[in-house]
Every structure is written in structure tokens, then in C-alpha cells.
Design a protein around this motif. Structure first.
Motif, short mmCIF file in Angstrom:
data_model
loop_
_atom_site.label_atom_id
_atom_site.label_comp_id
_atom_site.label_asym_id
_atom_site.label_seq_id
_atom_site.Cartn_x
_atom_site.Cartn_y
_atom_site.Cartn_z
N GLU A 132 50.51 22.45 26.95
CA GLU A 132 49.67 22.91 27.96
C GLU A 132 48.14 22.63 27.79
N PRO A 133 47.59 22.53 26.57
CA PRO A 133 46.07 22.21 26.42
C PRO A 133 46.03 20.78 27.23
N LEU A 134 47.07 19.88 26.69
CA LEU A 134 46.81 18.59 27.31
C LEU A 134 46.86 18.40 28.71
N ALA A 135 47.68 19.31 29.40
CA ALA A 135 47.87 19.53 30.87
C ALA A 135 46.41 19.85 31.38
N ALA A 136 45.77 20.66 30.74
CA ALA A 136 44.63 21.40 31.17
C ALA A 136 43.39 20.37 31.01
N ILE A 137 43.49 19.38 30.26
CA ILE A 137 42.52 18.27 30.17
C ILE A 137 42.67 17.31 31.08
N ILE A 138 44.03 17.07 31.53
CA ILE A 138 44.28 15.84 32.49
C ILE A 138 44.10 16.37 34.00
N ALA A 139 44.34 17.94 33.92
CA ALA A 139 43.85 18.45 35.16
C ALA A 139 42.37 18.43 35.71
N LYS A 140 41.55 18.43 34.33
CA LYS A 140 39.91 18.54 34.46
C LYS A 140 39.82 17.24 34.76
N SER A 141 40.38 16.08 34.29
CA SER A 141 40.13 14.62 34.65
C SER A 141 40.35 14.34 36.04
N GLU A 142 41.16 15.09 36.62
CA GLU A 142 41.59 14.94 38.11
C GLU A 142 40.65 15.97 39.03
N GLY A 143 39.91 16.65 38.28
CA GLY A 143 38.78 17.52 39.16
C GLY A 143 39.44 18.72 39.57
N LEU A 144 40.48 19.28 38.84
CA LEU A 144 41.17 20.63 39.08
C LEU A 144 41.21 21.44 38.01
N GLU A 145 40.82 22.70 38.28
CA GLU A 145 41.07 23.81 37.45
C GLU A 145 42.24 24.54 37.56
N PRO A 204 47.13 30.01 37.90
CA PRO A 204 48.84 30.41 37.95
C PRO A 204 49.53 29.63 38.86
N ASN A 205 49.06 29.41 39.96
CA ASN A 205 49.84 28.56 41.10
C ASN A 205 50.08 27.12 40.59
N HIS A 206 49.25 26.41 40.17
CA HIS A 206 49.16 25.40 39.49
C HIS A 206 50.24 25.22 38.50
N TRP A 207 50.08 25.97 37.64
CA TRP A 207 51.12 26.19 36.44
C TRP A 207 52.20 26.28 37.07
N GLU A 208 52.65 27.28 38.07
CA GLU A 208 53.96 27.34 38.31
C GLU A 208 54.36 26.08 39.00
N VAL A 209 53.92 25.37 39.69
CA VAL A 209 54.40 23.99 40.02
C VAL A 209 54.56 23.00 38.88
N VAL A 210 53.71 22.89 37.93
CA VAL A 210 53.79 22.30 37.01
C VAL A 210 54.98 22.74 36.01
N ASN A 211 55.30 23.67 36.02
CA ASN A 211 56.42 24.25 35.01
C ASN A 211 57.69 23.82 35.61
N PHE A 212 57.41 24.07 37.11
CA PHE A 212 58.80 23.68 38.23
C PHE A 212 59.35 22.29 37.79
N TYR A 266 49.43 20.56 49.04
CA TYR A 266 48.30 19.80 49.03
C TYR A 266 46.78 20.57 48.77
N ASP A 267 46.76 21.65 49.09
CA ASP A 267 45.68 22.70 48.71
C ASP A 267 45.74 22.69 47.26
N LEU A 268 46.86 22.78 46.44
CA LEU A 268 46.76 22.81 45.05
C LEU A 268 46.39 21.57 44.38
N PHE A 269 47.16 20.39 44.85
CA PHE A 269 46.93 19.02 44.31
C PHE A 269 46.49 18.23 45.42
N PRO A 270 45.33 17.89 45.76
CA PRO A 270 44.70 17.33 46.83
C PRO A 270 45.10 15.57 46.76
N TYR A 271 45.27 15.31 45.65
CA TYR A 271 45.49 13.80 45.49
C TYR A 271 46.91 13.54 45.54
#
Length: 110
Positions: free
Chosen positions: A26-39, A42-50, A86-91
């Protein structure tokens, strides 16, 4: 390319997808998200865990159409649609969310 997490270097390919799926955390996921310009929310995590569960079951990262349908089935129609994802993950929900989830790039993604 590589990510730094808790003093460890995690190898990634030139597009930022991690090389060894077992390195994901999860800490790595947060770092990758930040590099993608995302914070991450819980909705992001729901999709990632899915996505991680889906990958464990089927050994493949789903393309956007499959992802949308599968999320709709599990999380409901208000979340299983392109606009929400797309609102959660614009790219690109499949591409960007799979990268954050530590999965390979989905087939069919450019």
C-alpha cells in the motif's frame, strides 16, 4: 525506472509498472499514485483492491470494458461506469489503476 519505499528500491519498467508483482504494498501504491498526480481516497483503494482480487483470480489485468462491467456487478451501477472510473483515474482507469495496483499493463492498452 524505480520507486523508493521504506529504504527499498522497487524496480519498474519505463512506463512505471513495477517489475515484480510481489514487491507491491500500500505505501508503494500511494507513491505510484502521487507520481501520477493522484491522492488516494477510499474510492481509489476500492478500485485498486478490486483489481488485485480480479488479477489473483484470473491472472490477467482487465481491459476497461471488462473492468467497468465487473465493478458494476460487485460495487453497483453507480460505480461500474466510465464516468465514475475516469473521474478517479483520469489517465485511463484500466491503465492507471493497474499501475497503482502493482499489476501488469492490461492487454489492449496502448
Amino acid at each position: 525506472m524505480a520507486y523508493e519505499v521504506d529504504g527499498k528500491t522497487i524496480a519498474a519498467d519505463e512506463e512505471g509498472y513495477i517489475v515484480n508483482l510481489a514487491d507491491w504494498s500500500e505505501p508503494l501504491a500511494a507513491i505510484i499514485a502521487k507520481s501520477e498526480g493522484l491522492e488516494m481516497t477510499p474510492n481509489h483503494w476500492e478500485v485498486v483492491n478490486f483489481l488485485r482480487e480480479y488479477y489473483n483470480e484470473f491472472q490477467i489485468a482487465p481491459a476497461i470494458r471488462v473492468l467497468t462491467k465487473a465493478i458494476g456487478k460487485k460495487l453497483g451501477p453507480d460505480k461500474g461506469n466510465n464516468k465514475y472510473l475516469y473521474d478517479l483515474f483520469p489517465y485511463g482507469p484500466a491503465k492507471q489503476a493497474c499501475k497503482i495496483a502493482g499489476l501488469p499493463k492490461p492487454t489492449g492498452c496502448i
